[in-house]
Design a protein around this motif. Structure first.
Motif, short mmCIF file in Angstrom:
data_model
loop_
_atom_site.label_atom_id
_atom_site.label_comp_id
_atom_site.label_asym_id
_atom_site.label_seq_id
_atom_site.Cartn_x
_atom_site.Cartn_y
_atom_site.Cartn_z
N LEU A 13 0.82 -1.21 0.00
CA LEU A 13 0.00 0.00 0.00
C LEU A 13 0.85 1.26 0.00
CD1 LEU A 13 -2.72 -0.89 2.66
CD2 LEU A 13 -2.90 -1.08 0.18
N SER A 14 0.34 2.27 -0.67
CA SER A 14 0.95 3.61 -0.62
C SER A 14 0.50 4.29 0.66
CB SER A 14 0.50 4.43 -1.83
OG SER A 14 -0.89 4.74 -1.71
N ALA A 15 1.10 5.41 0.97
CA ALA A 15 0.72 6.16 2.17
C ALA A 15 -0.75 6.58 2.10
CB ALA A 15 1.62 7.38 2.33
N PHE A 16 -1.19 7.00 0.93
CA PHE A 16 -2.59 7.41 0.77
C PHE A 16 -3.53 6.24 1.03
CE2 PHE A 16 -6.38 8.07 -1.90
CZ PHE A 16 -6.85 9.23 -1.31
N CYS A 21 -7.40 3.22 4.56
CA CYS A 21 -7.75 2.04 5.36
C CYS A 21 -7.94 2.42 6.82
CB CYS A 21 -6.68 0.96 5.24
SG CYS A 21 -6.65 0.12 3.66
N LEU A 22 -7.03 3.22 7.36
CA LEU A 22 -7.15 3.65 8.75
C LEU A 22 -8.41 4.48 8.96
CD1 LEU A 22 -3.44 4.50 9.52
CD2 LEU A 22 -4.81 2.70 10.60
N PHE A 23 -8.73 5.34 8.00
CA PHE A 23 -9.94 6.15 8.09
C PHE A 23 -11.19 5.26 8.14
CE2 PHE A 23 -13.53 8.12 5.91
CZ PHE A 23 -13.72 9.25 6.69
N TYR A 24 -11.27 4.30 7.21
CA TYR A 24 -12.44 3.42 7.17
C TYR A 24 -12.50 2.52 8.40
CZ TYR A 24 -13.51 5.01 2.49
OH TYR A 24 -13.84 5.79 1.42
N LEU A 25 -11.37 2.04 8.87
CA LEU A 25 -11.37 1.22 10.08
C LEU A 25 -11.88 2.02 11.27
CD1 LEU A 25 -8.11 -0.90 9.89
CD2 LEU A 25 -10.46 -1.73 9.87
N LEU A 42 -4.48 -5.27 12.86
CA LEU A 42 -4.46 -4.72 11.51
C LEU A 42 -4.14 -3.23 11.54
CD1 LEU A 42 -4.87 -4.87 8.47
CD2 LEU A 42 -7.35 -4.72 8.86
N ARG A 43 -4.74 -2.50 12.48
CA ARG A 43 -4.46 -1.07 12.60
C ARG A 43 -2.99 -0.83 12.93
NH1 ARG A 43 -7.56 0.85 16.79
NH2 ARG A 43 -8.57 -1.12 17.10
N GLU A 44 -2.42 -1.67 13.79
CA GLU A 44 -1.00 -1.54 14.12
C GLU A 44 -0.12 -1.81 12.90
OE1 GLU A 44 0.40 -0.27 16.81
OE2 GLU A 44 -1.65 0.10 17.49
N GLU A 45 -0.50 -2.81 12.13
CA GLU A 45 0.24 -3.12 10.90
C GLU A 45 0.17 -1.95 9.91
OE1 GLU A 45 0.54 -6.61 7.47
OE2 GLU A 45 -1.08 -6.70 8.94
N LEU A 46 -0.99 -1.35 9.79
CA LEU A 46 -1.14 -0.19 8.90
C LEU A 46 -0.31 1.00 9.40
CD1 LEU A 46 -4.97 -0.53 8.29
CD2 LEU A 46 -3.21 -0.65 6.51
N LYS A 47 -0.31 1.23 10.70
CA LYS A 47 0.47 2.33 11.26
C LYS A 47 1.97 2.08 11.06
CE LYS A 47 -2.90 3.51 14.80
NZ LYS A 47 -3.18 3.51 16.25
N ASP A 48 2.39 0.83 11.21
CA ASP A 48 3.79 0.49 10.96
C ASP A 48 4.17 0.77 9.52
OD1 ASP A 48 4.15 -0.33 13.58
OD2 ASP A 48 3.95 -2.48 13.13
N ARG A 49 3.27 0.43 8.60
CA ARG A 49 3.53 0.68 7.17
C ARG A 49 3.65 2.18 6.91
NH1 ARG A 49 5.95 -0.16 2.52
NH2 ARG A 49 4.68 0.39 0.74
N LEU A 50 2.80 2.95 7.53
CA LEU A 50 2.86 4.40 7.37
C LEU A 50 4.19 4.96 7.89
CD1 LEU A 50 1.02 6.51 6.15
CD2 LEU A 50 -0.02 6.82 8.39
N GLU A 52 6.98 3.29 8.08
CA GLU A 52 7.99 2.81 7.13
C GLU A 52 8.06 3.72 5.91
OE1 GLU A 52 7.86 -0.89 4.10
OE2 GLU A 52 7.63 -1.44 6.21
N LEU A 53 6.92 4.09 5.38
CA LEU A 53 6.88 4.96 4.20
C LEU A 53 7.42 6.36 4.54
CD1 LEU A 53 3.43 3.88 2.78
CD2 LEU A 53 5.66 3.49 1.71
N ARG A 54 7.11 6.85 5.71
CA ARG A 54 7.62 8.16 6.13
C ARG A 54 9.14 8.13 6.27
NH1 ARG A 54 2.93 9.39 10.50
NH2 ARG A 54 1.44 10.26 9.05
N ASN A 55 9.66 7.04 6.84
CA ASN A 55 11.10 6.91 6.99
C ASN A 55 11.79 6.87 5.63
OD1 ASN A 55 10.98 6.90 9.77
ND2 ASN A 55 10.99 4.68 9.94
N GLU A 56 11.19 6.15 4.68
CA GLU A 56 11.75 6.10 3.33
C GLU A 56 11.75 7.49 2.71
OE1 GLU A 56 9.62 3.24 0.96
OE2 GLU A 56 10.16 1.59 2.29
N LYS A 57 10.68 8.21 2.90
CA LYS A 57 10.57 9.56 2.35
C LYS A 57 11.62 10.48 2.98
CE LYS A 57 7.13 13.17 1.60
NZ LYS A 57 5.76 13.58 1.86
N ASP A 58 11.80 10.35 4.29
CA ASP A 58 12.80 11.16 4.99
C ASP A 58 14.21 10.84 4.49
OD1 ASP A 58 10.85 12.43 6.42
OD2 ASP A 58 11.14 11.24 8.24
N LYS A 59 14.49 9.57 4.23
CA LYS A 59 15.80 9.18 3.72
C LYS A 59 16.05 9.80 2.35
CE LYS A 59 16.35 4.78 6.08
NZ LYS A 59 16.41 3.33 5.91
#
Length: 71
Positions: A13-16, A21-25, A42-50, A52-59
Motif C-alpha cells: 500500500l501507498s501512504a494514501f 484504510c485507517l480512516f475506514y477502520l 491490523l491497525r498496528e500493521e497499517l500504522k507500521d507501514r505508514l 515505514e513509508l515516512r522513513n523512506e521519504k525522509d531518507k
C-alpha cells in the motif's frame, strides 16, 4: 468493508491507501467495541507501514539535501 481491508496486502500500500484504510477502520469500529478489538492488529500493521513509508521519504529527502549541499 472490514473483510476487504483485512485481505489487503499492507506491504504493497501507498501512504494514501494506508490512510484510507485507517480512516475506514476508524469509522467502522467507532461504535463496535468487538470489531475495534479484533481490528487492533491490523491497525498496528497499517500504522507500521505508514511509519515505514515516512522513513523512506525522509531518507530520500536527506539524500537530496546532501547532494545539494555537495554541489
Amino acid at each position: 468493508m472490514y473483510e476487504h481491508i483485512k485481505k489487503v496486502e499492507v506491504k504493497r500500500l501507498s501512504a494514501f491507501e494506508v490512510a484510507q484504510c485507517l480512516f475506514y477502520l476508524h469509522a467502522l469500529t467507532k461504535e463496535d467495541h468487538d470489531l475495534h478489538c479484533e481490528s487492533q492488529p491490523l491497525r498496528e500493521e497499517l500504522k507500521d507501514r505508514l511509519r515505514e513509508l515516512r522513513n523512506e521519504k525522509d531518507k530520500v529527502r536527506g539524500n537530496s539535501n546532501t547532494l545539494l549541499a555537495e554541489d
